[in-house]
Design a protein around this motif. Structure first.
Motif, mmCIF file in Angstrom:
data_model
loop_
_atom_site.group_PDB
_atom_site.id
_atom_site.type_symbol
_atom_site.label_atom_id
_atom_site.label_comp_id
_atom_site.label_asym_id
_atom_site.label_seq_id
_atom_site.Cartn_x
_atom_site.Cartn_y
_atom_site.Cartn_z
ATOM 1 N N MET A 65 -12.112 12.241 -16.827
ATOM 2 C CA MET A 65 -11.498 11.222 -15.966
ATOM 3 C C MET A 65 -12.506 10.097 -15.740
ATOM 4 S SD MET A 65 -9.544 11.828 -12.305
ATOM 5 C CE MET A 65 -8.466 13.042 -13.010
ATOM 6 N N ALA A 66 -12.007 8.918 -15.449
ATOM 7 C CA ALA A 66 -12.885 7.765 -15.270
ATOM 8 C C ALA A 66 -13.832 7.983 -14.097
ATOM 9 C CB ALA A 66 -12.056 6.508 -15.048
ATOM 10 N N GLN A 67 -14.944 7.326 -14.158
ATOM 11 C CA GLN A 67 -15.916 7.415 -13.078
ATOM 12 C C GLN A 67 -15.379 6.723 -11.834
ATOM 13 O OE1 GLN A 67 -18.937 9.061 -13.303
ATOM 14 N NE2 GLN A 67 -18.045 9.798 -15.198
ATOM 15 N N GLU A 68 -15.839 7.193 -10.664
ATOM 16 C CA GLU A 68 -15.426 6.574 -9.398
ATOM 17 C C GLU A 68 -15.892 5.135 -9.354
ATOM 18 O OE1 GLU A 68 -16.575 7.160 -4.751
ATOM 19 O OE2 GLU A 68 -16.198 8.931 -5.937
ATOM 20 N N ASN A 69 -14.996 4.240 -8.959
ATOM 21 C CA ASN A 69 -15.287 2.808 -8.919
ATOM 22 C C ASN A 69 -15.197 2.342 -7.474
ATOM 23 O OD1 ASN A 69 -15.252 -0.027 -9.120
ATOM 24 N ND2 ASN A 69 -14.282 0.067 -11.133
ATOM 25 N N MET A 70 -16.300 1.865 -6.937
ATOM 26 C CA MET A 70 -16.346 1.477 -5.529
ATOM 27 C C MET A 70 -15.383 0.357 -5.186
ATOM 28 S SD MET A 70 -18.403 3.529 -4.053
ATOM 29 C CE MET A 70 -18.782 2.705 -2.508
ATOM 30 N N SER A 71 -15.024 -0.463 -6.174
ATOM 31 C CA SER A 71 -14.127 -1.580 -5.897
ATOM 32 C C SER A 71 -12.669 -1.176 -5.987
ATOM 33 C CB SER A 71 -14.396 -2.722 -6.883
ATOM 34 O OG SER A 71 -14.095 -2.325 -8.199
ATOM 35 N N LEU A 72 -12.410 0.079 -6.331
ATOM 36 C CA LEU A 72 -11.037 0.501 -6.584
ATOM 37 C C LEU A 72 -10.419 1.120 -5.334
ATOM 38 C CD1 LEU A 72 -9.106 0.472 -9.008
ATOM 39 C CD2 LEU A 72 -9.817 2.801 -9.515
ATOM 40 N N VAL B 88 -10.051 3.181 -2.276
ATOM 41 C CA VAL B 88 -10.651 4.289 -1.549
ATOM 42 C C VAL B 88 -11.535 5.116 -2.481
ATOM 43 C CG1 VAL B 88 -10.151 6.318 -0.139
ATOM 44 C CG2 VAL B 88 -8.612 4.356 -0.079
ATOM 45 N N THR B 89 -12.699 5.526 -1.984
ATOM 46 C CA THR B 89 -13.596 6.367 -2.779
ATOM 47 C C THR B 89 -13.368 7.838 -2.434
ATOM 48 O OG1 THR B 89 -15.375 6.313 -1.151
ATOM 49 C CG2 THR B 89 -15.318 4.535 -2.785
ATOM 50 N N ASP B 90 -13.916 8.733 -3.269
ATOM 51 C CA ASP B 90 -13.779 10.171 -3.034
ATOM 52 C C ASP B 90 -14.346 10.569 -1.670
ATOM 53 O OD1 ASP B 90 -12.565 10.524 -5.465
ATOM 54 O OD2 ASP B 90 -14.341 11.321 -6.483
ATOM 55 N N SER B 91 -15.496 10.025 -1.314
ATOM 56 C CA SER B 91 -16.133 10.395 -0.045
ATOM 57 C C SER B 91 -15.346 9.893 1.164
ATOM 58 C CB SER B 91 -17.560 9.842 0.002
ATOM 59 O OG SER B 91 -17.554 8.427 -0.119
ATOM 60 N N GLN B 92 -14.597 8.813 1.007
ATOM 61 C CA GLN B 92 -13.824 8.253 2.115
ATOM 62 C C GLN B 92 -12.508 9.000 2.343
ATOM 63 O OE1 GLN B 92 -13.535 4.261 0.591
ATOM 64 N NE2 GLN B 92 -15.186 3.502 1.894
ATOM 65 N N GLN B 93 -12.086 9.815 1.374
ATOM 66 C CA GLN B 93 -10.795 10.492 1.465
ATOM 67 C C GLN B 93 -10.966 11.981 1.126
ATOM 68 O OE1 GLN B 93 -7.435 9.378 -1.258
ATOM 69 N NE2 GLN B 93 -6.580 8.531 0.621
ATOM 70 N N LYS C 223 -10.346 11.393 -7.079
ATOM 71 C CA LYS C 223 -10.206 12.852 -7.227
ATOM 72 C C LYS C 223 -8.811 13.364 -6.877
ATOM 73 C CE LYS C 223 -11.993 14.080 -2.594
ATOM 74 N NZ LYS C 223 -13.034 14.851 -1.893
ATOM 75 N N TRP C 224 -7.984 12.534 -6.211
ATOM 76 C CA TRP C 224 -6.630 12.950 -5.846
ATOM 77 C C TRP C 224 -5.558 12.259 -6.687
ATOM 78 C CZ3 TRP C 224 -8.007 16.989 -3.686
ATOM 79 C CH2 TRP C 224 -8.888 17.061 -2.617
ATOM 80 N N ARG C 225 -5.952 11.447 -7.646
ATOM 81 C CA ARG C 225 -4.937 10.657 -8.359
ATOM 82 C C ARG C 225 -3.987 11.503 -9.208
ATOM 83 N NH1 ARG C 225 -9.021 6.277 -9.933
ATOM 84 N NH2 ARG C 225 -9.224 5.167 -7.975
ATOM 85 N N GLY C 226 -4.492 12.607 -9.765
ATOM 86 C CA GLY C 226 -3.602 13.482 -10.523
ATOM 87 C C GLY C 226 -2.516 14.058 -9.638
ATOM 88 N N THR C 227 -2.911 14.527 -8.442
ATOM 89 C CA THR C 227 -1.952 15.114 -7.509
ATOM 90 C C THR C 227 -0.935 14.082 -7.029
ATOM 91 O OG1 THR C 227 -3.569 16.733 -6.746
ATOM 92 C CG2 THR C 227 -1.711 16.283 -5.283
ATOM 93 N N ILE C 228 -1.409 12.913 -6.603
ATOM 94 C CA ILE C 228 -0.491 11.888 -6.092
ATOM 95 C C ILE C 228 0.358 11.312 -7.221
ATOM 96 C CG2 ILE C 228 -0.298 9.713 -4.826
ATOM 97 C CD1 ILE C 228 -1.240 12.200 -3.206
ATOM 98 N N SER C 229 -0.203 11.237 -8.416
ATOM 99 C CA SER C 229 0.598 10.837 -9.572
ATOM 100 C C SER C 229 1.698 11.861 -9.826
ATOM 101 C CB SER C 229 -0.305 10.702 -10.803
ATOM 102 O OG SER C 229 0.421 10.218 -11.917
#
Length: 417
Positions: A1-8, A10-15, A149-155
């Motif tokens: 999966m793509a790397q976490e992008n701070m500009s995208l 919400v980040t993993d740590s924020q959610q 990290k939640w995009r698969g589930t929400i997708s």
């Protein structure tokens, strides 16, 4: 999966927790925009065209698809772009979703009342415009508000909504083949209620604190033009999606006529067969969508599931080529439902992962959704050509070829595992 992008967004740590409430909003949303669209375009619009112009019905279905393509291609980009730069106390997506859901319902009611082919095609074009002004802002919420990290589930939530809309609509629409106007009005109610409910559940926060966008050359390039920089994988995803949907709609766009003209069924048998096929597609689609998304989050794999499910859709399409019997369409429904379920679970997560610029997410996702629309148009057009030159039996291997090529293109993506 793509790397976490701070500009995208919400980040993993924020959610740390899955945004389940947003997930349900993104389940109801596509169920209630896609359901009315598919129910009308695949069953009730052909039925109404058959009532108004029975001698030209195949050609007119293709013309309606062409109108949809032209309008949706333009509106997807414009509505997505304007959504990206919208600033309101209700956020940048919700106003577009609510207003255009209302307009979609009104257009469907008008469509149900048309008495001429010319008026029907005109209203159909207007409906396509307001419908696509719902779609592009809605899907952009995954980019805006869901951590990687939640995009698969929400997708998966979005994919389950698509499965319900895509296939549940066939169950509803099949009950109104002889009363198409009533069926269209019933689906209009789903469009109205579902769009408003989705926006309410999503509870998008105000974005008045975001910087307002100055309309200059740089803004126009970023928000209204096709992406150019770092866009190879983006266009591979777009092409793969377009071919998958094109292949699917080679059959779906003419499923009514496949049962009546290819398999020679009467109206009662046709209605029952469409309902059965839709139920199979919906159940298998929902089950495999629910399974595939969380698995993708755990394995961090997106590319292979999307590619393989696209190819699987083509494999299923070969069954009706073997015999002009309803069971072959049911066998297609089982295989296609599995493939579409797995596809819908991770498709949107893949699309978000290959975005060239997250700051123009709705516009770029709108362009990818344009591929969805183009596929829904190209499919019936290709089917019409194949039917008129080689007969109904030819459309099934045509879908197989198209879907296999689409899957191979997706496998060429490099940025995503």
């Amino acid at each position: 999966m793509a790397q976490e992008n701070m500009s995208l967004g919400v980040t993993d740590s924020q959610q740390p927790k899955r945004p389940i409430k947003l997930g349900f909003a993104l389940l109801i949303g596509p169920a209630c925009w896609l359901g009315p669209y598919v129910g009308v375009s695949a069953t009730l619009l052909p039925a109404k065209i058959g009532e108004l112009a029975p001698d030209n019905k195949v050609a007119l279905v293709a013309i309606a698809s062409a109108i949809a393509m032209i309008v949706a291609t333009i509106v997807n980009i414009i509505a997505g772009s304007l959504s990206d730069v919208t600033r309101t106390r209700y956020g940048k997506r919700a106003p577009w979703i609510v207003i255009n859901s209302i307009l979609s319902a009104l257009c469907l009611i008008a469509l149900s009342m048309t008495k001429s082919v010319a008026m029907l095609l005109t209203v159909w074009g207007i409906y396509q415009a307001v419908l696509n002004a719902v779609v592009a802002p809605m899907i952009a919420q995954i980019s805006d508000r869901v951590a990687p990290k939640w995009r698969g589930t929400i997708s998966s939530f979005y994919g389950i909504g698509q499965a319900i809309g895509n296939y549940g609509s066939g169950i509803v629409a099949s009950q109104f083949i002889d009363t198409s106007a009533v069926g269209i009005q019933v689906l209009a109610a789903f469009a109205l209620i579902g769009g408003i409910l989705s926006a309410f559940l999503a509870k998008e926060p105000s974005n008045l604190n975001e910087p307002k966008v100055d309309f200059n050359v740089a803004t126009l390039k970023q928000n209204f033009m096709f992406p150019i920089k770092d866009a190879r994988d983006y266009y591979l995803a777009l092409a793969g999606k377009m071919l998958m949907v094109t292949g699917q709609y080679v059959i779906v766009g003419y499923q009514l006529y496949i049962f009546t003209d290819y398999m020679k069924l009467g109206k009662v048998e046709t209605a029952a067969s469409i309902a059965t096929m839709s139920a199979i597609l919906m159940v298998t689609g929902i089950v495999f969508t629910a399974l595939a998304g969380p698995i993708a989050d755990k394995t961090r794999k997106l590319k292979a599931p999307v590619a393989l499910s696209t190819i699987l859709l083509g494999v299923g399409a070969f069954f009706p080529f073997l015999a002009a019997k309803p069971w072959t369409m049911f066998a297609y429904a089982v295989v296609a439902g599995i493939g579409m379920g797995a596809y819908n679970a991770v498709d949107q997560a893949l699309n978000v992962s290959v975005l060239p610029n997250p700051n123009s997410a709705a516009k770029d996702l709108g362009i990818i959704n344009m591929a969805n629309t183009l596929g829904q148009v190209f499919g019936p057009m290709i089917a019409a050509i194949a039917i008129s030159t080689m007969g109904y039996h030819s459309i099934f291997p045509v879908e197989t070829i198209i879907c296999v090529v689409g899957g191979l293109l997706i496998m060429l993506i490099k940025r995503v595992d």
